[in-house]
Design an enzyme around this catalytic site. Structure first.
Site, PDB file in Angstrom:
ATOM      1  CD  GLU A   1     -53.202   9.500 -12.675  1.00  0.00           C
ATOM      2  OE1 GLU A   1     -52.762  10.348 -13.481  1.00  0.00           O
ATOM      3  OE2 GLU A   1     -52.982   8.281 -12.801  1.00  0.00           O
TER       4      GLU A   1
ATOM      5  CD1 TRP B   1     -32.202   1.629 -11.111  1.00  0.00           C
ATOM      6  CD2 TRP B   1     -33.128   3.565 -10.504  1.00  0.00           C
ATOM      7  NE1 TRP B   1     -33.189   1.345 -10.220  1.00  0.00           N
ATOM      8  CE2 TRP B   1     -33.782   2.515  -9.826  1.00  0.00           C
ATOM      9  CE3 TRP B   1     -33.545   4.870 -10.276  1.00  0.00           C
ATOM     10  CZ2 TRP B   1     -34.828   2.743  -8.937  1.00  0.00           C
ATOM     11  CZ3 TRP B   1     -34.579   5.097  -9.402  1.00  0.00           C
ATOM     12  CH2 TRP B   1     -35.220   4.046  -8.738  1.00  0.00           C
TER      13      TRP B   1
ATOM     14  CB  THR C   1     -54.629   7.387 -17.044  1.00  0.00           C
ATOM     15  OG1 THR C   1     -55.005   6.004 -17.039  1.00  0.00           O
ATOM     16  CG2 THR C   1     -54.839   7.957 -15.657  1.00  0.00           C
TER      17      THR C   1
ATOM     18  CE  LYS D   1     -32.519  -1.601  -9.808  1.00  0.00           C
ATOM     19  NZ  LYS D   1     -33.243  -2.050  -8.663  1.00  0.00           N
TER      20      LYS D   1
END
Ligand code: ADP
Length: 536
Positions: free
Chosen positions: A325, A440, A180, A435
């Site tokens: 992934e 959010w 990754t 946040k």
């Protein structure tokens, strides 16, 4: 039914016989274009397998590449797995420390590199206990010396035995390894099997997916060192699509020239590539009439970009979502049958979603308690996926906390909602969520909104720590040249149409910059932006 093996050598064998005359075009560092066919690829791969054997590479060993998109890289894509080794594509843009970390972690036996990239590999030479061999692929770079002690690819190929010796690989054996890119943490290795790569190829070729067929001429701008170029090289070989490998020059003129001269029908890459290409083509018209679709993924394709390509060039953008992934494609956005007759303005918000999970991949969204959230297009939660090309663990991380839920779903770390039609829409990455006052703010939605302003080329939004509110939004904006310069107040006014007042970045949190830092894979580097804010 027979239990036949789904292995990568089977893809090569098919391509070389059925699509013998179909072309793999490859452009070098010096812009010289060469072409080979799938029939010609096969004996080259056979020789290369023997080169690997003569270098002492054994089944299970890691064979690393450090290279742009070109024909020799394609040869390695097949030769390493076909002789039982594991193709490990190293990202050429890694910082020296990360590169050393990954090469040591993977214990690469050999590294095949482009001569033009030799300087980037020098940090590896300083390791006293290094064990890998270096093979230089001459890409016509002027004035760059190979690393000391390297062997030369074409010399090895010329000397190698040409007998074709495929092994009977187990379809569940490891075939490839990618790390990754570490946008949000340390790089982790993901090991793909022959079977997972084969099935992924089938998945991305499907008509409602990337629709790669023999009729296409495909130009992956997405690098072969990033998540297997989204699986496109294998998918092209499986279907006999022509492949155009652009080498290192993938911006502006060289990219536009290649699309024009090779009559490319499908190209794929991250949004920034096509933002720049769009701007270039507006100023320097080319004949891109062959282009039937533009696949954009890796980070959110802004609605404004999708609309610009449709409006200015009549080219549909196919938005796709994935991650290393997931081999990496997980969802592809195409209009459902019932949506075909909608007006363009009604289609746009749908096309900007990340799309419908590719067949064989299941997706769901979990709320904070871990329970499945309704598919109502409103409720957000963590996106989880499962399927035959989804990782269940990271390479050499036995004993580490599992990335799976108790019932076997892979936690993506992306925050999303799913609508009743099955479209996944990402609102954030868990680590990028802002946040504020316990609520959010979606950084992705805010970025998209800012990038919808005509005067904006690119924008990234992150959270800035704030004593009272926890975090507040901070925007980094690149103005579009040749337009009236916009101000912070313009940005706020524009955002006020879709965001609540408390969500808006304050004027002092709207930063106009010349360029946004990007990660090695071309995404906005939010870690760097955060670090810059802290330091200021
Ligand atoms: P890294 O996690 O290091 O960036 P990847 O290239 O595997 O490496 O990135 C996968 C992530 O990229 C996804 O989890 C998601 O957050 C983001 N991403 C990929 N495609 C899209 C897309 N179309 N829209 C928004 N985000 C995307």
């Amino acid at each position: 039914m027979m239990d036949s093996r789904l292995t990568l050598d089977a893809i090569l064998r098919r391509a070389s016989r059925v699509y013998a005359d179909k072309r793999i075009v490859s452009r070098g560092n010096d812009l010289a274009v060469s072409a080979a066919t799938y029939a010609e690829l096969r004996p080259r791969v056979a020789r290369l397998m023997n080169v690997l054997r003569s270098l002492g590479v054994k089944p299970g060993d890691r064979v690393a590449t450090f290279a742009w998109n070109h024909a020799r890289h394609m040869e390695l894509y097949f030769a390493a797995p076909a002789m039982g080794a594991i193709l490990h594509t190293l990202n050429i843009r890694l910082a020296p420390g990360q590169l050393r970390f990954i090469v040591d972690h993977a214990e690469d036996a050999v590294i095949f590199y482009d001569r033009s990239l030799a300087p980037n590999l020098r940090p590896l030479l300083e390791r006293p206990d290094r064990r890998e061999a270096f093979i230089c692929m001459d890409d016509g770079a002027p004035d760059v010396e190979p690393l000391p002690g390297s062997l030369e690819y074409e010399v090895l190929m010329a000397e190698a035995d040409d007998a074709e010796r495929f092994i009977d690989a187990d379809e569940n054996a490891a075939a490839a390894l990618c790390y990754t890119s570490g946008t949000t943490g340390d790089p982790k290795g993901v090991l793909y099997t022959h079977r997972s790569l084969y099935l992924h190829s089938v998945g991305i070729c499907m008509a409602d997916s990337l629709a790669i067929s023999e009729c296409e001429t495909v130009l992956p701008v997405v690098p072969m060192f990033h998540a297997n170029a989204w699986g496109i090289p294998y998918a092209c070989a499986l279907t006999g699509a022509s492949l155009v490998l652009p080498g290192p020059h993938v911006v502006g003129k060289p990219l536009a020239d290649l699309i024009e001269s090779e009559r490319v029908t499908l190209t794929a890459g991250v949004p920034s590539v096509y933002t720049v290409l769009h701007q270039y083509l507006r100023q320097h018209p080319h004949d891109i009439s062959s282009l039937r679709s533009l696949v954009i993924g890796g980070s959110a394709a802004p609605a404004a970009l999708i609309e610009a390509w449709r409006r200015d060039f009549g080219v549909p953008v196919i938005h796709a979502w994935g991650m290393t992934e997931l081999s990496p494609v997980g969802a592809v956005c195409r209009l459902r049958a019932s949506m075909q007759d909608l007006e363009p303005a009604e289609q746009l918000p749908i096309l900007a979603k990340q799309g419908i999970p590719v067949p064989m991949v299941e997706a769901d969204v979990l709320d904070e308690s871990g329970a499945p959230a309704p598919w109502d297009g409103k409720t957000t939660g963590e996106l989880v996926v499962r399927g035959p090309w989804v990782a269940r663990a990271y390479y050499k991380e036995e004993g580490a906390p599992s990335p799976l839920t108790d019932d076997g779903w892979f936690r993506t770390g992306d925050v999303a909602r799913i609508d009743p039609q099955g479209y996944v829409e990402l609102t954030d990455r868990k680590k990028d969520v802002i946040k504020s006052r316990g609520e959010w703010i979606s950084s992705v939605e805010m970025e998209n909104a800012v990038m919808g302003m005509p005067g904006v080329l690119e924008a990234a939004v992150i959270g800035r720590p704030h004593a009272l509110r926890g975090e507040v939004a901070a925007a980094f904006v690149v103005r579009r040249s040749g337009t009236e310069p916009i101000t912070g107040a313009d940005v706020r006014d524009h955002l006020a149409a879709t965001f609540a007042r408390w969500q808006l970045p304050r004027l002092k949190d709207i930063h106009f910059v010349d360029a946004l830092p990007k990660t090695g894979t071309g995404k906005f580097d939010k870690k760097a932006l955060r670090a810059g804010l802290q330091a200021s």
